[in-house]
Design a protein around this motif. Structure first.
Motif, PDB file in Angstrom:
ATOM      1  N   LYS A 250      -8.438   8.496   1.776  1.00 51.82           N
ATOM      2  CA  LYS A 250      -7.599   9.506   1.126  1.00 51.82           C
ATOM      3  C   LYS A 250      -6.377   8.875   0.475  1.00 51.82           C
ATOM      4  O   LYS A 250      -5.934   9.324  -0.588  1.00 51.82           O
ATOM      5  N   HIS A 297     -14.470  14.546  -6.545  1.00 50.88           N
ATOM      6  CA  HIS A 297     -14.970  13.289  -5.972  1.00 50.88           C
ATOM      7  C   HIS A 297     -14.784  13.277  -4.451  1.00 50.88           C
ATOM      8  O   HIS A 297     -15.259  14.177  -3.770  1.00 50.88           O
ATOM      9  N   ASP A 298     -14.095  12.263  -3.923  1.00 53.39           N
ATOM     10  CA  ASP A 298     -13.934  12.145  -2.474  1.00 53.39           C
ATOM     11  C   ASP A 298     -12.650  12.802  -1.969  1.00 53.39           C
ATOM     12  O   ASP A 298     -12.255  12.617  -0.827  1.00 53.39           O
ATOM     13  N   LYS A 299     -11.990  13.583  -2.826  1.00 46.49           N
ATOM     14  CA  LYS A 299     -10.765  14.309  -2.490  1.00 46.49           C
ATOM     15  C   LYS A 299      -9.598  13.381  -2.146  1.00 46.49           C
ATOM     16  O   LYS A 299      -8.628  13.791  -1.514  1.00 46.49           O
ATOM     17  N   SER A 300      -9.676  12.140  -2.586  1.00 47.89           N
ATOM     18  CA  SER A 300      -8.575  11.202  -2.395  1.00 47.89           C
ATOM     19  C   SER A 300      -7.571  11.365  -3.532  1.00 47.89           C
ATOM     20  O   SER A 300      -7.859  11.991  -4.556  1.00 47.89           O
ATOM     21  N   SER A 303      -8.750   9.163  -6.771  1.00 44.86           N
ATOM     22  CA  SER A 303      -9.861   9.668  -7.587  1.00 44.86           C
ATOM     23  C   SER A 303      -9.494  10.969  -8.299  1.00 44.86           C
ATOM     24  O   SER A 303     -10.302  11.502  -9.060  1.00 44.86           O
TER      25      SER A 303
END
Length: 437
Positions: A250, A297-300, A303
């Motif tokens: 994250k 995407h990866d909720k980071s 990104s």
């Protein structure tokens, strides 16, 4: 924490915490290799939380509460464990966790650390968000007489209320006052964290896993912890790394997510993400609203940078005073996609002090706790402002404006921009503050 006697770091006879000597092992040694059949001279107290390798518990030595962390290491202590121990042992900073002792016991490695915190920063952030989501009617009730009666109806509310009291948020305040004090405490954490990371980087260490759950809080302090993934640059031939543990996705910097070489600026990106979470919450946004900036995407953070920057440029950001605009500008620089454009930790600390001077508050350092009234920067060697021969003063210099962006609705005509000078050796920084009267 100071050693009472000199000698090998792993066998120092005794250490002291605030003047109290701690011979935790009873063997006049800070490190002991116990036989697997021996009984440890430690009593397990309350559960404090989960570490990356298992639970962390409270224990007591000579009246001093310590955090007891155990790691399963199969049949030997690995390089990762040795690295964490050696890194923590040589750190001495008011916002860095202190290592009291270590031991081996069969396949386990034990670490005793001080202080014992009330909670971590992630939990404290969630507490403020929870208070904000309370019904408006509750905001006018006295915390002791009104909120506790509400909180007692659920384990969650009771635990959150008790935690804030333990952190020094007094029970006689109204809930509205509690929210204000909690937000102020979070803003103080900005400077304390910056001070800790500046010290780490100055000491040649990159943390590599900065996140709110690795920042501990008590009623009188803040400490950065968990150095299991840290890199000691002082023993490397260069200040970037290409592999190894990478931290928490994250809060990854873009270069870390791409498996590219990364340096200290990756810590700055992670710190900027934490700053963004704290700041948006303090100015009135909920955690849910902030999370909507990271839906892809990866909720980071890395990104979703385009979406976050769009929010910076065109979002109707609620601001309380001029300093908010400049703090947002600092955060924007910290999470820049290009590592070379991010400020150093020392510069972040300096800018926080400068921006704090713009606040319409009675506090002299709103982004620092009372523990940081004397900046750590004063403990570092002074740097020359001009070259010895002053030859650069004879050259022509141009100043231009770059990276201008709108931070509030167009009708208010408020912009933030950066000054670019052609000879940075002469002028390190230029600060221009514009206010709408």
């Amino acid at each position: 924490m100071k050693e009472a006697n000199s000698g090998d770091a792993s066998t120092t006879p005794c250490i002291s915490i605030n003047g109290t000597p701690l011979d935790w092992s009873g063997r006049l040694s800070s490190h002991v290799d116990f036989h697997k059949d021996e009984i440890l001279p430690l009593l397990q107290g309350r559960f404090l939380g989960y570490g990356i390798h298992g639970g962390v518990y409270e224990t007591t030595c000579n009246g001093v509460q310590l955090a007891w962390k155990r790691k399963f290491c199969r049949y030997r202590i690995g390089d990762r464990e040795r690295r964490e121990i050696e890194i923590i042992k040589r750190l001495d900073h008011r916002h860095i966790i202190q290592l009291v002792g270590t031991y081996t016991h069969g396949p386990f490695l034990g670490l005793l650390m001080w202080p014992v915190a009330t909670c971590d920063l992630a939990t404290f952030i969630e507490d403020l968000d929870w208070f904000r989501r309370m019904d408006g009617a509750e905001l006018n009730k006295d915390l002791h007489a009104g909120f506790f009666s509400v909180a007692d109806s659920s384990d969650e509310g009771s635990m959150r209320a008790a935690r804030l009291v333990a952190l020094g948020i007094y029970s006689h305040l109204t809930v509205a006052e509690v929210i204000r004090m909690t937000a102020a405490r979070l803003e103080h954490a900005l400077g304390c964290m910056a001070s800790a990371i500046a010290y780490l980087h100055y000491s040649g260490i990159k943390h590599k896993d900065l996140k709110p759950s690795n920042v501990l809080l008590s009623h009188n302090g803040l400490w950065v912890t968990d150095f299991g993934t840290a890199t000691d640059f002082s023993i490397l031939s260069r200040s970037t790394t290409e592999s190894g543990e990478r931290g928490t996705p994250k809060y990854f910097a873009p270069e870390v997510a791409a498996f590219a070489p990364s340096g200290r600026s990756a810590d700055i990106f992670s710190l900027g993400c934490i700053f963004l979470e704290i700041f948006t919450l303090c100015i009135g946004y909920s955690l849910e609203e902030t999370q909507r900036l990271r839906v892809h995407h990866d909720k980071s953070f890395q990104s979703n940078l385009d979406r976050i920057l769009e929010w910076f440029n065109f979002g109707r950001i609620s601001q309380r005073e001029p300093s908010d605009s400049h703090l947002l500008g600092l955060v924007r620089c910290m999470i820049d996609r290009n590592p070379a454009n991010r400020p150093t930790a020392q510069l972040v600390e300096e800018k926080l002090e400068l921006i704090g001077g713009l606040c319409n508050t009675a506090e002299s350092a709103p982004f620092f706790g009372s523990c940081c009234s004397t900046p750590m920067l004063a403990e570092q060697p002074a740097q020359a402002i001009l070259p010895p021969d002053h030859s650069l003063l004879k050259r022509e210099m141009t100043i231009s404006i770059g990276n201008t962006y709108l931070i509030r609705p167009p009708r208010l005509n408020t912009y933030v921009f950066f000054i670019i000078q052609s000879i940075p050796d002469i002028i390190a920084e230029v600060h221009i503050f514009l206010f709408n009267g």
